[in-house]
Design a protein around this motif. Sequence first.
Motif, short mmCIF file in Angstrom:
data_model
loop_
_atom_site.label_atom_id
_atom_site.label_comp_id
_atom_site.label_asym_id
_atom_site.label_seq_id
_atom_site.Cartn_x
_atom_site.Cartn_y
_atom_site.Cartn_z
N PHE A 94 66.74 166.94 51.33
CA PHE A 94 65.87 167.14 50.18
C PHE A 94 64.40 167.12 50.59
O PHE A 94 63.61 167.93 50.14
CB PHE A 94 66.13 166.07 49.11
CG PHE A 94 67.40 166.26 48.32
CD1 PHE A 94 68.38 167.17 48.70
CD2 PHE A 94 67.63 165.51 47.18
CE1 PHE A 94 69.55 167.32 47.97
CE2 PHE A 94 68.79 165.66 46.44
CZ PHE A 94 69.75 166.57 46.84
N ARG A 95 64.03 166.20 51.47
CA ARG A 95 62.64 166.12 51.94
C ARG A 95 62.25 167.39 52.70
O ARG A 95 61.18 167.95 52.50
CB ARG A 95 62.44 164.90 52.82
CG ARG A 95 60.99 164.69 53.24
CD ARG A 95 60.84 163.45 54.06
NE ARG A 95 62.17 163.12 54.51
CZ ARG A 95 62.52 162.54 55.64
NH1 ARG A 95 61.69 162.16 56.42
NH2 ARG A 95 63.74 162.31 55.99
N ARG A 96 63.15 167.88 53.55
CA ARG A 96 62.87 169.10 54.32
C ARG A 96 62.70 170.30 53.39
O ARG A 96 61.79 171.12 53.57
CB ARG A 96 63.99 169.38 55.33
CG ARG A 96 63.76 170.63 56.16
CD ARG A 96 64.92 170.95 57.09
NE ARG A 96 66.24 170.86 56.50
CZ ARG A 96 66.79 171.76 55.68
NH1 ARG A 96 66.10 172.83 55.32
NH2 ARG A 96 68.01 171.60 55.22
N ILE A 97 63.54 170.41 52.38
CA ILE A 97 63.44 171.51 51.42
C ILE A 97 62.09 171.46 50.70
O ILE A 97 61.43 172.49 50.55
CB ILE A 97 64.62 171.48 50.42
CG1 ILE A 97 65.92 171.84 51.14
CG2 ILE A 97 64.36 172.39 49.23
CD1 ILE A 97 67.18 171.55 50.33
N GLU A 98 61.67 170.29 50.27
CA GLU A 98 60.38 170.16 49.59
C GLU A 98 59.23 170.48 50.53
O GLU A 98 58.27 171.15 50.13
CB GLU A 98 60.23 168.76 49.01
CG GLU A 98 61.13 168.54 47.81
CD GLU A 98 60.90 167.22 47.10
OE1 GLU A 98 59.85 166.60 47.30
OE2 GLU A 98 61.78 166.83 46.31
N GLU A 99 59.30 170.03 51.77
CA GLU A 99 58.26 170.34 52.75
C GLU A 99 58.19 171.85 53.01
O GLU A 99 57.10 172.42 53.10
CB GLU A 99 58.50 169.59 54.06
CG GLU A 99 58.24 168.11 53.94
CD GLU A 99 58.71 167.30 55.15
OE1 GLU A 99 59.28 167.89 56.10
OE2 GLU A 99 58.52 166.07 55.13
N ASP A 100 59.35 172.49 53.12
CA ASP A 100 59.39 173.94 53.32
C ASP A 100 58.78 174.68 52.13
O ASP A 100 58.04 175.66 52.32
CB ASP A 100 60.83 174.43 53.55
CG ASP A 100 61.40 174.00 54.90
OD1 ASP A 100 60.64 173.51 55.76
OD2 ASP A 100 62.63 174.15 55.08
N LEU A 101 59.08 174.23 50.93
CA LEU A 101 58.51 174.85 49.74
C LEU A 101 57.00 174.74 49.76
O LEU A 101 56.29 175.73 49.54
CB LEU A 101 59.07 174.20 48.47
CG LEU A 101 58.42 174.67 47.16
CD1 LEU A 101 58.68 176.15 46.91
CD2 LEU A 101 58.88 173.82 46.00
N MET A 102 56.46 173.55 50.03
CA MET A 102 55.01 173.36 50.05
C MET A 102 54.37 174.20 51.15
O MET A 102 53.30 174.78 50.95
CB MET A 102 54.65 171.88 50.24
CG MET A 102 54.93 171.02 49.04
SD MET A 102 54.01 171.54 47.58
CE MET A 102 55.36 171.91 46.49
N THR A 103 55.02 174.31 52.29
CA THR A 103 54.51 175.14 53.38
C THR A 103 54.44 176.60 52.94
O THR A 103 53.44 177.29 53.17
CB THR A 103 55.38 174.99 54.64
OG1 THR A 103 55.34 173.63 55.06
CG2 THR A 103 54.91 175.89 55.77
N ASP A 104 55.49 177.08 52.30
CA ASP A 104 55.51 178.47 51.83
C ASP A 104 54.46 178.70 50.73
O ASP A 104 53.78 179.72 50.74
CB ASP A 104 56.90 178.85 51.31
CG ASP A 104 57.90 179.09 52.44
OD1 ASP A 104 57.48 179.17 53.61
OD2 ASP A 104 59.10 179.19 52.14
N LEU A 105 54.34 177.77 49.80
CA LEU A 105 53.35 177.92 48.73
C LEU A 105 51.93 177.90 49.29
O LEU A 105 51.06 178.61 48.78
CB LEU A 105 53.52 176.81 47.69
CG LEU A 105 54.76 176.90 46.79
CD1 LEU A 105 54.85 175.67 45.90
CD2 LEU A 105 54.76 178.17 45.96
N ALA A 106 51.70 177.12 50.32
CA ALA A 106 50.37 177.04 50.92
C ALA A 106 49.96 178.34 51.61
O ALA A 106 48.78 178.59 51.82
CB ALA A 106 50.30 175.88 51.90
N LYS A 107 50.93 179.19 51.93
CA LYS A 107 50.64 180.46 52.60
C LYS A 107 50.13 181.53 51.64
O LYS A 107 49.62 182.56 52.08
CB LYS A 107 51.90 180.98 53.29
CG LYS A 107 52.35 180.14 54.46
CD LYS A 107 53.65 180.67 55.03
CE LYS A 107 54.18 179.78 56.14
NZ LYS A 107 55.49 180.23 56.60
N GLU A 108 50.27 181.30 50.35
CA GLU A 108 49.87 182.31 49.37
C GLU A 108 48.75 181.76 48.50
O GLU A 108 48.82 180.64 48.01
CB GLU A 108 51.07 182.70 48.51
CG GLU A 108 50.82 183.93 47.68
CD GLU A 108 52.10 184.59 47.21
OE1 GLU A 108 51.98 185.53 46.44
OE2 GLU A 108 53.20 184.16 47.61
#
Length: 138
Positions: free
Chosen positions: A109-123
């Motif tokens: 769950f933590r990895r999924i949330e971190e991945d989401l924030m990383t992707d959102l930060a790219k846009e």
Amino acid sequence: MDTKFSVALHILVYIAETDKVASSEALAKSVNTNASHIRKITRLLKQAELLTSQQGKSGFSLAKEASEIDLAKVYRAVYPEKSLLNIHEDPNPACPVGQHIGQVLEPTFRRIEEDLMTDLAKESLADLIQKLYQKASN
């Protein structure tokens, strides 16, 4: 389903692109909701220093350039303490699954949330605006 994030993005794009006063009422018409709902979300965006307004003047403006506002900042503004995925509380400790399910799920769950924030930060907001114009021209 909670739509605060998409409404916040709608608000920010509208404010960035309008040449009119971006009042709560004008934003509510664009989003197709009521002005009190808009004020709740704009309050969160102001607290996160993404929006500004002046007392005695109607309307909002961006506190930063659209290219400086990434989607992760907006997400964290509207969900400052919310986890995307939560583990259920109080599983049965006598159950072999219940004993360990939290420890097994937490890293995923933590990895999924971190991945989401990383992707959102790219846009950025500017990227969304560009996509909006591309979509409108098709």
